[in-house]
Design an enzyme around this catalytic site. Structure first.
Site, PDB file in Angstrom:
ATOM      1  CG  ASP A  64     -22.701   9.728 -26.171  1.00  0.00           C
ATOM      2  OD1 ASP A  64     -22.504  10.372 -25.121  1.00  0.00           O
ATOM      3  OD2 ASP A  64     -22.664  10.262 -27.298  1.00  0.00           O
ATOM      4  CG  HIS A  65     -19.154  10.991 -23.616  1.00  0.00           C
ATOM      5  ND1 HIS A  65     -20.050  11.261 -24.615  1.00  0.00           N
ATOM      6  CD2 HIS A  65     -18.009  11.624 -23.966  1.00  0.00           C
ATOM      7  CE1 HIS A  65     -19.463  12.014 -25.532  1.00  0.00           C
ATOM      8  NE2 HIS A  65     -18.217  12.249 -25.154  1.00  0.00           N
ATOM      9  CG  ASP A 119     -18.903  15.890 -27.875  1.00  0.00           C
ATOM     10  OD1 ASP A 119     -18.660  15.181 -26.880  1.00  0.00           O
ATOM     11  OD2 ASP A 119     -18.253  15.815 -28.944  1.00  0.00           O
ATOM     12  NE  ARG A 379     -10.453  16.030 -29.633  1.00  0.00           N
ATOM     13  CZ  ARG A 379     -11.533  16.670 -29.241  1.00  0.00           C
ATOM     14  NH1 ARG A 379     -12.205  16.249 -28.188  1.00  0.00           N
ATOM     15  NH2 ARG A 379     -11.922  17.744 -29.875  1.00  0.00           N
ATOM     16  CB  SER A 535     -12.970  17.956 -25.202  1.00  0.00           C
ATOM     17  OG  SER A 535     -13.060  18.564 -23.937  1.00  0.00           O
ATOM     18  NE  ARG A 537     -12.795  16.792 -21.675  1.00  0.00           N
ATOM     19  CZ  ARG A 537     -11.911  15.850 -21.969  1.00  0.00           C
ATOM     20  NH1 ARG A 537     -10.797  15.739 -21.273  1.00  0.00           N
ATOM     21  NH2 ARG A 537     -12.118  15.002 -22.932  1.00  0.00           N
TER      22      ARG A 537
END
Ligand code: MIC
Ligand code: SF4
Length: 640
Positions: A64-65, A119, A379, A535, A537
């Protein structure tokens, strides 16, 4: 005395440790989710652990990203992810199916289950009563390998909801109100658990908006009770069987209480560049706006889109701005087409984007220079939109749609008569863009397909007793992972290529950092409060690791980033006395005696001839992991 929902679920899942706030517990994980931007790395790590099949009840890999396929890199990653899913017993959600959190809520999340996702907005599933936590990809891959997930037993903040939302005020305003009260650090160490008579006035998607953006308070997760409303939602998704009731605690069961009278909440916005900087729309009304973007995992449910469609029906957007709309899933789009509401969006002049993260992660639709962009996202960190000098305001779908019509920030209550949007009694179910796991026999025949952009993981070496080098960068408070490892259309395609993506580390703050770090063969970073917020990440740890960062010394850390630093062998340390932050400058040579990582660690500022005491919150296991050079070498020993 009763139990909080948090306690009930955790006690059912604890395999090691005590239920004492701040003490580490190990939890059995029922479900996992990954998305493509963190997923490729998570699955490279899963492969290197070396087990033949995931051991969870359910694991889903979403795409989806990185759906903007400007060259071969993103589609190569998608192909890799599909082959991995088929190899290891994982559900695969194909690109175009929707945003991971919206899809998980619709099709898989269950009350009472534990869910770990790579996520930070995984807590969206808390809207249905799932105990859902965001974590780094490596922690998710370890959970897929069947090992428990470790976290500090949280305190529970009871958020008591009373009253009922007024017309034009929405769930987004509720979470913005929570952020107004708690700020971006106020949730650290807590689970935010909602209870009280106001809960029954909110639907599951509204609850999910609230738990989604609870992440921005720094909370471990957020959760709602599972009640008759949850049951009806699951039944409407043909998943009534997975309903269980979860009754919240009594007021005295919570470590702290925050009360919100829904009737008093009004339309709010988060101002640039922090989700915690809140003002009322009344205070801001009239501000010229050049872009409106509706969507993201916070506000892309059918209910949100129906409200937007209702407002835009028969209108044309202001000629001074652009409007983009990205729905959360194909189910949402399917309903909007069936009801004719998609027509209202198109006729009003909205640019209909793919069902994906899109502009939220800077994948297209960057605002013009110096623009004001009003978004329903969660964000608004500096530069995240793709335009460094743009000002991003975070608002509800109602405020966004009203603004799209007028061209200036508009309180939706000024639109007049309110028409309530209703969800259907039965959702259109079509799971044909999910590929279910293959049988073990079929899986064996699958070849994993790797594109040329997928580079192997860096090597991890045991930690020396003493760390020496230069302070390569000194930063202030609230540094986000978007500062450390920016995203966007240009950088995201390198998520599977650590040497390449490392060239962008701290790009928004100091683009000389990567080269300086490599030239000096690594060194240290000094920071303020809440370092690493945002995030999950792990690239914000992995890429600095590649550049030779040995330790990060700050006033305080955000939870997921702290775990990611440990996972990749970077020592996370905090000043015993925060004033010592002023005793170190960029360019100073320092050394840190790591030894056995005792309670107090000594830092020597060689340049200034000063000694500084540092502390840490590392568990014995964290220390063990750091000593062997990171979680991957550690975990390989565990599963042998
Ligand atoms: C985000 O909203 O910042 C992201 C992109 O979804 C991240 C994950 C990532 O960086 O891939 C998150 O929230 O964890
Ligand atoms: Fe995607 Fe944005 Fe949600 Fe992150 S916050 S998962 S980028 S929609």
């Amino acid at each position: 005395m009763g139990n909080t929902i948090t306690e009930t679920i955790l006690v059912n899942h604890i395999v090691e440790g005590e239920t004492v706030p701040g003490k580490e517990v190990a939890l059995k994980i029922d479900q996992t989710l990954t998305q493509d931007a963190t997923g490729t790395m998570a699955y490279l790590q899963f492969e290197s652990i070396g087990i033949p099949r995931v051991k969870t009840e359910l694991s889903v890999s979403y795409v989806d990203h990185n759906t903007l396929q400007s060259d071969f890199r993103n589609p190569d990653d998608h192909r890799y992810l599909q082959s991995i899913a088929q190899k290891f017993g994982i559900h695969f959600s194909r690109p175009g199916n929707g945003i991971c959190h919206q899809l998980h809520l619709e099709r898989f999340a269950e009350p009472g289950k534990t869910l770990i996702g790579s996520d930070s907005h995984t807590p969206t599933a808390g809207g249905i009563g799932s105990f859902a936590i965001g974590a780094g990809g490596l922690d998710v891959s370890v959970s897929m390998a069947g090992l428990p997930y470790r976290l500090k037993y949280p305190k529970v903040m009871g958020i008591k909801l009373t009253g009922e939302l007024s017309d034009w005020v929405s769930a987004k305003d509720v979470i913005l109100e929570v952020l107004r009260r708690l700020g971006v650090k106020g949730g650290v160490g807590y689970v935010l658990e909602y209870f009280g008579p106001g809960v029954k006035t909110l639907s599951v998607p509204e609850r999910a908006t609230i738990t989604n953006m609870g992440t921005e308070t720094g909370a471990t997760t957020s959760i709602f009770p599972s009640d008759e409303i949850t049951k009806s939602f699951l039944e409407a998704q043909e998943r009534g069987n997975s309903w269980t009731e979860l009754v919240p605690g009594e007021e005295t069961d919570y470590d702290e209480i925050l009360e919100i009278n829904l009737s008093e909440v009004e339309p709010l916005a988060a101002l640039p560049h922090s989700p915690g900087k809140i003002k009322t729309i009344r205070e801001l009304a009239g501000l010229d706006v050049q872009q409106v973007a509706i969507g993201s995992c916070t506000n892309s449910s059918l209910l949100d889109m129906k409200r937007v469609a209702g407002i835009l029906k028969g209108k044309t957007i202001s000629e001074t701005l652009h409007l983009t709309i990205s729905s959360g899933s194909r189910q949402v789009v399917d309903h909007l087409i069936e009801s004719g509401e998609m027509g209202y969006l198109v006729q009003a002049g909205a640019r209909i984007l793919e069902n994906a993260c899109g502009p939220c992660i800077g994948m297209g639709a960057a605002p013009p220079s110096g623009a004001v962009s009003v978004r329903t996202f969660n964000r608004n960190f500096l530069g995240r939109s793709g335009t460094k000098d743009a000002d991003i305001y975070l608002v509800s779908p109602e405020t966004a749609a009203a603004t799209a019509i007028t061209g200036v920030l508009t309180d939706p209550r000024d639109l007049g008569k309110y028409e309530k949007a209703e969800m259907p009694g039965k959702f259109n179910i079509n799971d044909n863009m999910f590929l279910p796991p293959l049988s073990p026999d079929e899986s064996e025949k699958i070849e994993i397909i790797r594109g040329p952009n997928i580079k192997p993981l860096p090597e991890f070496h045991p930690m020396p007793n003493k760390l020496e080098g230069e302070v390569l960068l000194k930063v202030g408070d609230d540094i986000t992972t978007d500062h450390i490892m920016p995203a966007g259309a240009k950088i995201l395609p390198f998520r599977s290529n650590i040497p390449e993506i490392s060239k962008f580390v701290f790009g928004v703050i100091d683009d000389t950092f990567p080269k300086r770090a490599l030239d000096k063969k690594g060194g240290f970073i000094i920071g303020g409060e809440n370092y690493g917020q945002g995030s999950s990440r792990e690239h914000a740890a992995l890429a600095p690791k590649h550049l030779g960062i040995k330790a990060v010394v700050v006033k305080s850390f955000a939870r997921i980033h702290l775990a990611n630093l440990v996972n990749f062998g970077i020592v996370p340390l905090t000043f015993k006395d925060p004033n010592d932050y002023d005793n170190i400058d960029q360019g100073d040579d320092i050394s840190i005696e790591i030894g056995n990582l005792d309670k107090i660690v000594k830092l020597t500022n060689e340049t200034r001839g000063l000694e500084i005491e540092l502390e840490h919150s590392l568990s014995d296991l964290d220390k063990e992991i750091l000593k062997v050079g990171g979680k991957l070498p550690w975990v390989k020993k565990q599963v042998k």
